[in-house]
Design a protein around this motif. Structure first.
Motif, PDB file in Angstrom:
ATOM      1  N   ALA A 317      47.055 -28.080 -15.662  1.00 35.32           N
ATOM      2  CA  ALA A 317      47.352 -29.163 -16.613  1.00 35.32           C
ATOM      3  C   ALA A 317      46.215 -29.304 -17.629  1.00 35.32           C
ATOM      4  CB  ALA A 317      47.568 -30.477 -15.868  1.00 35.32           C
ATOM      5  N   LEU A 318      44.976 -29.240 -17.168  1.00 35.41           N
ATOM      6  CA  LEU A 318      43.826 -29.409 -18.061  1.00 35.41           C
ATOM      7  C   LEU A 318      43.724 -28.262 -19.077  1.00 35.41           C
ATOM      8  CD1 LEU A 318      41.115 -30.566 -15.480  1.00 35.41           C
ATOM      9  CD2 LEU A 318      42.103 -31.962 -17.312  1.00 35.41           C
ATOM     10  N   ASP A 323      44.389 -25.721 -24.382  1.00 38.84           N
ATOM     11  CA  ASP A 323      44.964 -24.625 -25.183  1.00 38.84           C
ATOM     12  C   ASP A 323      45.878 -25.167 -26.280  1.00 38.84           C
ATOM     13  OD1 ASP A 323      45.256 -21.696 -25.499  1.00 38.84           O
ATOM     14  OD2 ASP A 323      47.364 -22.109 -25.064  1.00 38.84           O
ATOM     15  N   ALA A 324      46.610 -26.231 -25.965  1.00 37.81           N
ATOM     16  CA  ALA A 324      47.528 -26.817 -26.950  1.00 37.81           C
ATOM     17  C   ALA A 324      46.771 -27.305 -28.187  1.00 37.81           C
ATOM     18  CB  ALA A 324      48.318 -27.969 -26.327  1.00 37.81           C
ATOM     19  N   THR A 325      45.530 -27.730 -27.996  1.00 39.47           N
ATOM     20  CA  THR A 325      44.748 -28.204 -29.150  1.00 39.47           C
ATOM     21  C   THR A 325      44.337 -27.039 -30.052  1.00 39.47           C
ATOM     22  OG1 THR A 325      42.542 -28.068 -28.145  1.00 39.47           O
ATOM     23  CG2 THR A 325      43.804 -30.071 -27.728  1.00 39.47           C
ATOM     24  N   PHE A 326      44.475 -25.799 -29.567  1.00 38.48           N
ATOM     25  CA  PHE A 326      44.104 -24.628 -30.378  1.00 38.48           C
ATOM     26  C   PHE A 326      45.291 -24.068 -31.148  1.00 38.48           C
ATOM     27  CE2 PHE A 326      40.896 -23.455 -26.811  1.00 38.48           C
ATOM     28  CZ  PHE A 326      40.079 -24.506 -27.200  1.00 38.48           C
TER      29      PHE A 326
ATOM     30  N   VAL B 212      39.520 -36.466 -17.884  1.00 39.10           N
ATOM     31  CA  VAL B 212      40.665 -35.597 -18.201  1.00 39.10           C
ATOM     32  C   VAL B 212      40.785 -35.407 -19.712  1.00 39.10           C
ATOM     33  CG1 VAL B 212      43.201 -35.562 -18.266  1.00 39.10           C
ATOM     34  CG2 VAL B 212      42.005 -35.925 -16.095  1.00 39.10           C
ATOM     35  N   CYS B 213      40.661 -36.476 -20.471  1.00 40.26           N
ATOM     36  CA  CYS B 213      40.778 -36.372 -21.932  1.00 40.26           C
ATOM     37  C   CYS B 213      39.586 -35.627 -22.528  1.00 40.26           C
ATOM     38  CB  CYS B 213      40.918 -37.757 -22.554  1.00 40.26           C
ATOM     39  SG  CYS B 213      42.529 -38.504 -22.212  1.00 40.26           S
ATOM     40  N   ALA B 214      38.388 -35.862 -21.990  1.00 40.79           N
ATOM     41  CA  ALA B 214      37.207 -35.161 -22.518  1.00 40.79           C
ATOM     42  C   ALA B 214      37.302 -33.666 -22.239  1.00 40.79           C
ATOM     43  CB  ALA B 214      35.934 -35.733 -21.903  1.00 40.79           C
ATOM     44  N   LEU B 215      37.733 -33.292 -21.032  1.00 40.54           N
ATOM     45  CA  LEU B 215      37.817 -31.874 -20.669  1.00 40.54           C
ATOM     46  C   LEU B 215      38.905 -31.157 -21.470  1.00 40.54           C
ATOM     47  CD1 LEU B 215      37.412 -32.290 -16.819  1.00 40.54           C
ATOM     48  CD2 LEU B 215      35.819 -31.061 -18.322  1.00 40.54           C
ATOM     49  N   SER B 216      40.028 -31.840 -21.665  1.00 39.40           N
ATOM     50  CA  SER B 216      41.157 -31.189 -22.345  1.00 39.40           C
ATOM     51  C   SER B 216      41.156 -31.451 -23.838  1.00 39.40           C
ATOM     52  CB  SER B 216      42.480 -31.672 -21.747  1.00 39.40           C
ATOM     53  OG  SER B 216      42.666 -33.043 -22.020  1.00 39.40           O
ATOM     54  N   SER B 226      51.489 -32.482 -22.878  1.00 38.52           N
ATOM     55  CA  SER B 226      51.067 -31.076 -22.965  1.00 38.52           C
ATOM     56  C   SER B 226      51.664 -30.181 -21.882  1.00 38.52           C
ATOM     57  CB  SER B 226      49.541 -30.980 -22.927  1.00 38.52           C
ATOM     58  OG  SER B 226      49.064 -31.385 -21.649  1.00 38.52           O
ATOM     59  N   SER B 227      52.129 -30.763 -20.785  1.00 41.30           N
ATOM     60  CA  SER B 227      52.799 -29.962 -19.744  1.00 41.30           C
ATOM     61  C   SER B 227      53.780 -30.863 -19.009  1.00 41.30           C
ATOM     62  CB  SER B 227      51.774 -29.338 -18.784  1.00 41.30           C
ATOM     63  OG  SER B 227      51.091 -30.324 -18.043  1.00 41.30           O
ATOM     64  N   PRO B 228      54.730 -30.264 -18.249  1.00 40.53           N
ATOM     65  CA  PRO B 228      55.723 -31.074 -17.547  1.00 40.53           C
ATOM     66  C   PRO B 228      55.051 -32.106 -16.623  1.00 40.53           C
ATOM     67  CG  PRO B 228      56.329 -28.750 -17.474  1.00 40.53           C
ATOM     68  CD  PRO B 228      54.957 -28.815 -18.067  1.00 40.53           C
ATOM     69  N   PRO B 229      55.787 -33.195 -16.321  1.00 41.94           N
ATOM     70  CA  PRO B 229      55.224 -34.295 -15.519  1.00 41.94           C
ATOM     71  C   PRO B 229      54.612 -33.841 -14.193  1.00 41.94           C
ATOM     72  CG  PRO B 229      57.396 -34.885 -16.329  1.00 41.94           C
ATOM     73  CD  PRO B 229      57.171 -33.475 -16.735  1.00 41.94           C
ATOM     74  N   GLU B 230      55.165 -32.781 -13.589  1.00 40.80           N
ATOM     75  CA  GLU B 230      54.614 -32.362 -12.296  1.00 40.80           C
ATOM     76  C   GLU B 230      53.198 -31.806 -12.420  1.00 40.80           C
ATOM     77  OE1 GLU B 230      57.340 -31.090 -13.763  1.00 40.80           O
ATOM     78  OE2 GLU B 230      57.667 -28.972 -13.241  1.00 40.80           O
ATOM     79  N   TYR B 231      52.746 -31.557 -13.625  1.00 36.07           N
ATOM     80  CA  TYR B 231      51.365 -31.104 -13.809  1.00 36.07           C
ATOM     81  C   TYR B 231      50.514 -32.210 -14.453  1.00 36.07           C
ATOM     82  CZ  TYR B 231      53.883 -26.788 -12.927  1.00 36.07           C
ATOM     83  OH  TYR B 231      54.699 -25.840 -12.388  1.00 36.07           O
ATOM     84  N   ALA B 232      50.748 -32.519 -15.733  1.00 36.10           N
ATOM     85  CA  ALA B 232      49.870 -33.462 -16.445  1.00 36.10           C
ATOM     86  C   ALA B 232      49.941 -34.866 -15.834  1.00 36.10           C
ATOM     87  CB  ALA B 232      50.236 -33.499 -17.924  1.00 36.10           C
TER      88      ALA B 232
END
Lengths: 336, 336
Positions: A317-318, A323-326, B212-216, B226-232
């Motif tokens: 997920a992270l 990657d989406a930000t790129f 999470v927001c800082a890393l991603s 950014s990804s399906p609910p089962e991940y993000a």
């Protein structure tokens, strides 16, 4: 004397360039076509340069450099290609990479996929179910330091096997032919009955270190030094252990605690700052990362077998969000 | 008429500036001292400016602006401070923040800590065990958009309680006095028997969304998309659930599945791109993040009670490593 095979290399980053050089020595520059994008201008005029601790310094070669597969087909006068070697970064493109190859595929073309990750062969198999398909796992520390200029050191080993592993004798024979071709050009190869063991083994390292280093913007030894072992080292070890459990669920029992221990010890032995995995290099310049090939497919293979991978799913997920930000630059989503 | 209390505000980012303004209205600009660093030049000449949807636009005030605690003590002619309000970012400094306050501390000085995280009061208690110590949890959406210029919207609520919660009646009384002082300046406060419930409640949000927001490098709604609910979504929910289990192990039973559900629904309701947590804002400019206060302390409190927090520990390793890459500039490690 038989006619040398005609080869198309799709994607000329560091791996593509080194294998193009090896292949050019086996088939001659006239029979080798390379699809280039960002390095097209340099490659098509001055050719490629490789500085290698194994093969030598200042190696220069100039194959038939093209921008697209269509251009390769046209330049070759419509003669079929015997081998297509896919060395482009394994990212999602539109049209897909297998689709982009279509103009160059004849019924007898062997497709050799030299890409990172797991289950990366499936889209090729789906489009070309009757062609010989080779799955290759590469160990090649190389970097493109300038357009069409690559430095390489230490090792150039390619593990080769058919996909699927239980292929026809004719397809199995193409693995041997491809291996002989590379050996003739100075490459080192190993042909496997089931090369997926090698894929899982490399994946245990790639699916842990790649996203962790990209997310933390740290090289491997730097990451290990950034917090006590119960946090940094434990995260890497737990990720590798999750991947080993997925490999085992798919029948690859020799990807186990010993594999993890061996890989952990390799990283622990490295001096600061350590090595820079490809996803970290990509993240630093905002380039697309091989998220689905390396992490996403591993997560989905785990789900298919009901193997719990809570840390890998979190990391997925992270890294997918990062990657989406790129992806704002449309240039970056077309291959190679 | 009694003499108004004398107040020192340590750290004038967005939160420090808004509370300095509120306090200046209660005690007068002459009795309010603010320790400033990066915004010293502007604040000491032109004063501060606040644009607030609650308090009004173009609010200007000019307290006694100093660079250090020593300078505040000297400028005040050695008279003791009644309140020291700590609003600096909760990061490690040398000397430590509690140590930096020493010149301004008299036996009767009340220390009010308005900082994010959990267990952030301990270093103050260790150095000044006999002083009244107030733990404050702030809800204040504010941003310093230029040196000494702050925009603020929506809410300005401060939860106040003593640290520890079972303090003497005299110390309990200072929580009431501090509350009355802020109310007199136009602030909104709630005094709690045990304010740690509020800390854990806010931590469930901060210790998940911030790293999470800082890393991603994604805002909250962006990450969820950014990804399906089962991940993000699952990663955020699992992190919040781990933190709730730590809170419960420490006796805060009302931080539970309902809290998690409520917070998840708040984020799901947000439109793209969503809000930018402070760690993401810091990461974007390479500034130090409140890693230990928000994540590290939560992990250690989990360990003390033997609560498993595998995801939070993984996130801790990642965000700690990322933060380490921001520490090259020594300017950035001194407070406030």
């Amino acid at each position: 004397m038989t006619t040398p095979p005609r080869v198309l290399v799709f994607g000329t980053g560091s791996v593509g360039t080194v294998y193009a050089w090896i292949l050019s020595r086996a088939v001659g520059e006239g029979n080798l076509y390379t699809v280039c994008r960002s390095n097209y201008a340099v490659a098509s005029t001055a050719g490629f340069t490789i500085n290698s601790t194994i093969f030598g310094d200042g190696l220069k070669f100039k194959p038939q450099v093209v921008r697209t597969v269509d251009e390769a087909v046209s330049l070759s006068g419509g003669k079929p290609f015997d081998y297509i070697v896919v060395t482009a970064k394994a990212i999602q493109t539109t049209p897909s990479m297998p689709e982009q190859l279509r103009p160059a595929i004849s019924p007898h073309t062997t497709i050799a996929v030299i890409q990172n990750g797991i289950a990366v062969e499936k889209p090729y198999q789906a489009l070309y179910p009757d062609n010989p398909l080779l799955s290759c796992v590469v160990y090649l520390p190389a970097t493109q330091i300038a357009p069409a200029v690559v430095t390489h050191r230490e090792i150039a080993l390619l593990h080769i096997g058919t996909y699927p592993s239980h292929a026809s004798p004719e397809h199995k024979a193409t693995a041997e032919s491809f291996s002989r071709l590379l050996n003739a050009g100075g490459g080192r190869t190993q042909v496997h009955e089931d090369v997926q063991t090698e894929r899982w083994s490399k994946l245990a390292v790639n699916a842990s270190w790649n996203p962790v280093c990209a997310l933390s913007r740290s090289r491997d030894a730097q990451f290990l030094a950034s917090s006590p072992p119960e946090y940094a080292l434990n995260l890497i070890k737990s990720l590798m252990t999750e991947i080993a459990s997925v490999a085992q669920a798919w029948g690859y029992d020799n990807i186990n605690a010993k594999t993890v221990e061996f890989q952990i010890n390799r990283a622990k032995a490295r001096e600061l700052p350590g090595v820079e995995p490809s996803m970290l290099a990509d993240a630093k310049v905002g380039a697309r990362m091989e998220v689905e090939a390396i992490v996403g497919n591993a997560v989905r293979l785990a789900e298919e077998k009901g193997v719990p991978t809570p840390l890998l799913r979190g990391i997925y997920a992270l890294i997918k969000a990062l990657d989406a930000t790129f992806q704002k630059d449309p240039e970056k989503v077309s291959a190679p």
